[in-house]
Scaffold this motif. Sequence first.
Motif, PDB file in Angstrom:
ATOM      1  N   GLN A   1      42.397  27.985  35.194  1.00 41.09           N
ATOM      2  CA  GLN A   1      41.541  28.064  36.372  1.00 41.09           C
ATOM      3  C   GLN A   1      40.155  28.572  36.008  1.00 41.09           C
ATOM      4  O   GLN A   1      39.215  28.438  36.786  1.00 41.09           O
ATOM      5  CB  GLN A   1      42.161  28.990  37.421  1.00 41.09           C
ATOM      6  CG  GLN A   1      43.493  28.508  37.962  1.00 41.09           C
ATOM      7  CD  GLN A   1      43.913  29.296  39.178  1.00 41.09           C
ATOM      8  OE1 GLN A   1      43.100  29.678  39.997  1.00 41.09           O
ATOM      9  NE2 GLN A   1      45.202  29.554  39.305  1.00 41.09           N
ATOM     10  N   SER A   2      40.008  29.191  34.845  1.00 45.61           N
ATOM     11  CA  SER A   2      38.715  29.714  34.427  1.00 45.61           C
ATOM     12  C   SER A   2      38.555  29.479  32.930  1.00 45.61           C
ATOM     13  O   SER A   2      38.678  30.406  32.134  1.00 45.61           O
ATOM     14  CB  SER A   2      38.605  31.209  34.756  1.00 45.61           C
ATOM     15  OG  SER A   2      37.333  31.705  34.403  1.00 45.61           O
ATOM     16  N   PRO A   3      38.334  28.215  32.531  1.00 46.49           N
ATOM     17  CA  PRO A   3      38.317  27.906  31.102  1.00 46.49           C
ATOM     18  C   PRO A   3      37.172  28.545  30.346  1.00 46.49           C
ATOM     19  O   PRO A   3      37.263  28.768  29.147  1.00 46.49           O
ATOM     20  CB  PRO A   3      38.198  26.370  31.096  1.00 46.49           C
ATOM     21  CG  PRO A   3      37.581  26.024  32.420  1.00 46.49           C
ATOM     22  CD  PRO A   3      38.089  27.061  33.384  1.00 46.49           C
ATOM     23  N   ARG A   4      36.064  28.857  31.024  1.00 46.21           N
ATOM     24  CA  ARG A   4      34.914  29.406  30.319  1.00 46.21           C
ATOM     25  C   ARG A   4      35.032  30.900  30.057  1.00 46.21           C
ATOM     26  O   ARG A   4      34.369  31.429  29.180  1.00 46.21           O
ATOM     27  CB  ARG A   4      33.638  29.131  31.132  1.00 46.21           C
ATOM     28  CG  ARG A   4      33.301  27.657  31.264  1.00 46.21           C
ATOM     29  CD  ARG A   4      31.983  27.485  32.008  1.00 46.21           C
ATOM     30  NE  ARG A   4      31.641  26.073  32.151  1.00 46.21           N
ATOM     31  CZ  ARG A   4      30.552  25.629  32.768  1.00 46.21           C
ATOM     32  NH1 ARG A   4      29.694  26.507  33.284  1.00 46.21           N
ATOM     33  NH2 ARG A   4      30.309  24.346  32.867  1.00 46.21           N
ATOM     34  N   ARG A   5      35.838  31.585  30.859  1.00 46.77           N
ATOM     35  CA  ARG A   5      35.914  33.048  30.714  1.00 46.77           C
ATOM     36  C   ARG A   5      37.334  33.495  31.032  1.00 46.77           C
ATOM     37  O   ARG A   5      37.872  33.150  32.078  1.00 46.77           O
ATOM     38  CB  ARG A   5      34.923  33.719  31.672  1.00 46.77           C
ATOM     39  CG  ARG A   5      34.841  35.234  31.489  1.00 46.77           C
ATOM     40  CD  ARG A   5      33.837  35.829  32.458  1.00 46.77           C
ATOM     41  NE  ARG A   5      33.705  37.262  32.253  1.00 46.77           N
ATOM     42  CZ  ARG A   5      32.862  37.814  31.401  1.00 46.77           C
ATOM     43  NH1 ARG A   5      32.097  37.048  30.667  1.00 46.77           N
ATOM     44  NH2 ARG A   5      32.785  39.125  31.275  1.00 46.77           N
ATOM     45  N   ARG A   6      37.908  34.264  30.169  1.00 50.69           N
ATOM     46  CA  ARG A   6      39.272  34.726  30.378  1.00 50.69           C
ATOM     47  C   ARG A   6      39.307  35.711  31.535  1.00 50.69           C
ATOM     48  O   ARG A   6      38.411  36.534  31.708  1.00 50.69           O
ATOM     49  CB  ARG A   6      39.810  35.382  29.098  1.00 50.69           C
ATOM     50  CG  ARG A   6      39.924  34.420  27.936  1.00 50.69           C
ATOM     51  CD  ARG A   6      40.583  35.081  26.756  1.00 50.69           C
ATOM     52  NE  ARG A   6      41.964  35.442  27.055  1.00 50.69           N
ATOM     53  CZ  ARG A   6      42.982  34.605  26.944  1.00 50.69           C
ATOM     54  NH1 ARG A   6      42.781  33.363  26.575  1.00 50.69           N
ATOM     55  NH2 ARG A   6      44.203  35.001  27.212  1.00 50.69           N
ATOM     56  N   LEU A   7      40.375  35.607  32.316  1.00 48.48           N
ATOM     57  CA  LEU A   7      40.504  36.447  33.506  1.00 48.48           C
ATOM     58  C   LEU A   7      41.041  37.816  33.128  1.00 48.48           C
ATOM     59  O   LEU A   7      41.960  37.941  32.321  1.00 48.48           O
ATOM     60  CB  LEU A   7      41.441  35.774  34.518  1.00 48.48           C
ATOM     61  CG  LEU A   7      40.960  34.432  35.069  1.00 48.48           C
ATOM     62  CD1 LEU A   7      42.029  33.813  35.945  1.00 48.48           C
ATOM     63  CD2 LEU A   7      39.672  34.605  35.851  1.00 48.48           C
ATOM     64  N   GLY A   8      40.473  38.863  33.751  1.00 53.29           N
ATOM     65  CA  GLY A   8      40.923  40.218  33.497  1.00 53.29           C
ATOM     66  C   GLY A   8      42.127  40.587  34.356  1.00 53.29           C
ATOM     67  O   GLY A   8      42.646  39.772  35.131  1.00 53.29           O
ATOM     68  N   LEU A   9      42.550  41.842  34.236  1.00 57.50           N
ATOM     69  CA  LEU A   9      43.747  42.288  34.939  1.00 57.50           C
ATOM     70  C   LEU A   9      43.580  42.226  36.462  1.00 57.50           C
ATOM     71  O   LEU A   9      44.528  41.897  37.179  1.00 57.50           O
ATOM     72  CB  LEU A   9      44.107  43.718  34.503  1.00 57.50           C
ATOM     73  CG  LEU A   9      44.724  43.847  33.102  1.00 57.50           C
ATOM     74  CD1 LEU A   9      44.967  45.307  32.773  1.00 57.50           C
ATOM     75  CD2 LEU A   9      46.035  43.059  33.023  1.00 57.50           C
ATOM     76  N   ARG A  10      42.394  42.589  36.962  1.00 52.93           N
ATOM     77  CA  ARG A  10      42.188  42.543  38.409  1.00 52.93           C
ATOM     78  C   ARG A  10      42.352  41.116  38.942  1.00 52.93           C
ATOM     79  O   ARG A  10      42.991  40.900  39.970  1.00 52.93           O
ATOM     80  CB  ARG A  10      40.800  43.077  38.770  1.00 52.93           C
ATOM     81  CG  ARG A  10      40.682  44.588  38.768  1.00 52.93           C
ATOM     82  CD  ARG A  10      39.403  45.039  39.452  1.00 52.93           C
ATOM     83  NE  ARG A  10      39.269  46.493  39.397  1.00 52.93           N
ATOM     84  CZ  ARG A  10      38.690  47.145  38.415  1.00 52.93           C
ATOM     85  NH1 ARG A  10      38.176  46.458  37.404  1.00 52.93           N
ATOM     86  NH2 ARG A  10      38.602  48.456  38.423  1.00 52.93           N
ATOM     87  N   HIS A  11      41.756  40.171  38.242  1.00 54.41           N
ATOM     88  CA  HIS A  11      41.853  38.779  38.692  1.00 54.41           C
ATOM     89  C   HIS A  11      43.288  38.264  38.568  1.00 54.41           C
ATOM     90  O   HIS A  11      43.766  37.547  39.447  1.00 54.41           O
ATOM     91  CB  HIS A  11      40.908  37.898  37.875  1.00 54.41           C
ATOM     92  CG  HIS A  11      39.460  38.197  38.110  1.00 54.41           C
ATOM     93  ND1 HIS A  11      38.809  39.221  37.463  1.00 54.41           N
ATOM     94  CD2 HIS A  11      38.545  37.614  38.921  1.00 54.41           C
ATOM     95  CE1 HIS A  11      37.545  39.252  37.858  1.00 54.41           C
ATOM     96  NE2 HIS A  11      37.360  38.294  38.747  1.00 54.41           N
ATOM     97  N   ARG A  12      43.973  38.645  37.505  1.00 55.35           N
ATOM     98  CA  ARG A  12      45.369  38.227  37.342  1.00 55.35           C
ATOM     99  C   ARG A  12      46.254  38.850  38.418  1.00 55.35           C
ATOM    100  O   ARG A  12      47.179  38.216  38.928  1.00 55.35           O
ATOM    101  CB  ARG A  12      45.864  38.615  35.949  1.00 55.35           C
ATOM    102  CG  ARG A  12      45.171  37.868  34.816  1.00 55.35           C
ATOM    103  CD  ARG A  12      45.655  38.347  33.469  1.00 55.35           C
ATOM    104  NE  ARG A  12      47.079  38.105  33.302  1.00 55.35           N
ATOM    105  CZ  ARG A  12      47.816  38.607  32.307  1.00 55.35           C
ATOM    106  NH1 ARG A  12      47.234  39.381  31.403  1.00 55.35           N
ATOM    107  NH2 ARG A  12      49.086  38.339  32.234  1.00 55.35           N
ATOM    108  N   ALA A  13      45.962  40.114  38.767  1.00 56.07           N
ATOM    109  CA  ALA A  13      46.726  40.767  39.830  1.00 56.07           C
ATOM    110  C   ALA A  13      46.446  40.115  41.181  1.00 56.07           C
ATOM    111  O   ALA A  13      47.356  39.961  42.016  1.00 56.07           O
ATOM    112  CB  ALA A  13      46.390  42.254  39.881  1.00 56.07           C
TER     113      ALA A  13
END
Length: 298
Positions: A214-226
């Motif tokens: 869903q965000s190929p340019r930037r890895r998602l952090g814990l907040r976004h994963r949560a």
Amino acid sequence: MTGSDCGRIIDVVAILDNISFILQRLTWWSVLDILLVTAIIFAILLLLRDTQAVVLVRGVMIILILLGVLTGFEVLPAFSWLVRTTLPALLVAIPVIFAPEIRRALERVGRASNILPFSAGIQGMQEVIEIVVRAVDQLSDLRYGALIVMGRYDPLKEYGETGIPLNAQVSEKLLIQIFYPNTPLHDGAVIMEGSQIMVAAAVMPLATGDIQSQSPRRRLGLRHRAAIGVSEATDAVAIVVSEETGAISIASGGRIIRRLDTARVRNILTGFYRPLEEKQGLEGWLSRLFQRQARQEK
């Protein structure tokens, strides 16, 4: 008239005879039977839409069509025997392969079955939305990392038990203070029900599957994963403010929309809550059944 023309005419007559035979046997019960089967297949595909199961369903359908065509040839008896022998095992394996998707689909049906009058937490949400939007705007300017989970129909008590109870009226200053860096309530999520901040510093489930697509340019952090995780498990709407960039994102239905301005945040939240106040009865039930599909990121 040539022989080939006669053959074509005979074929057309045979097809018309078959159609006439079918129509003569067609009754209202047969029509109802066909409509029920069609509705069930359509509902299954609709529930699985925008999930990883769609790719698996497509692959299974292609394999079944190929097997049906190949087993129709009498010159392949060994292959037909192999298919008949292994097909029961494949039918048992399908629920195991699709277990997460089946669970998610049943959860959606359970949410849609809620036909009780809308709670006070859903009604009058416009003022609450304005408070949240102003708070999120300031959090973004200050680059305070934040995760705000706004409940809808699904209970969030399970996740609320992991945090610190507040039971406070929502306000712009309170939300900013909660997410002030290096404070006890900074880490974790705020859970809101209606106009109340029920819990702070709550632990949310992390997203499952390949969310980085869903965000190929930037890895998602814990907040976004949560945020994605809680939106997969419930019908809640999760708002995320990035601590690194101040970017605002909204997650719902296992999807996340990133880099939003305050106007879009306001419009999205209004779209999630206002229609639910206006629709009652059967219309409201149908709205809740299809609301996730209508809100997916295009």
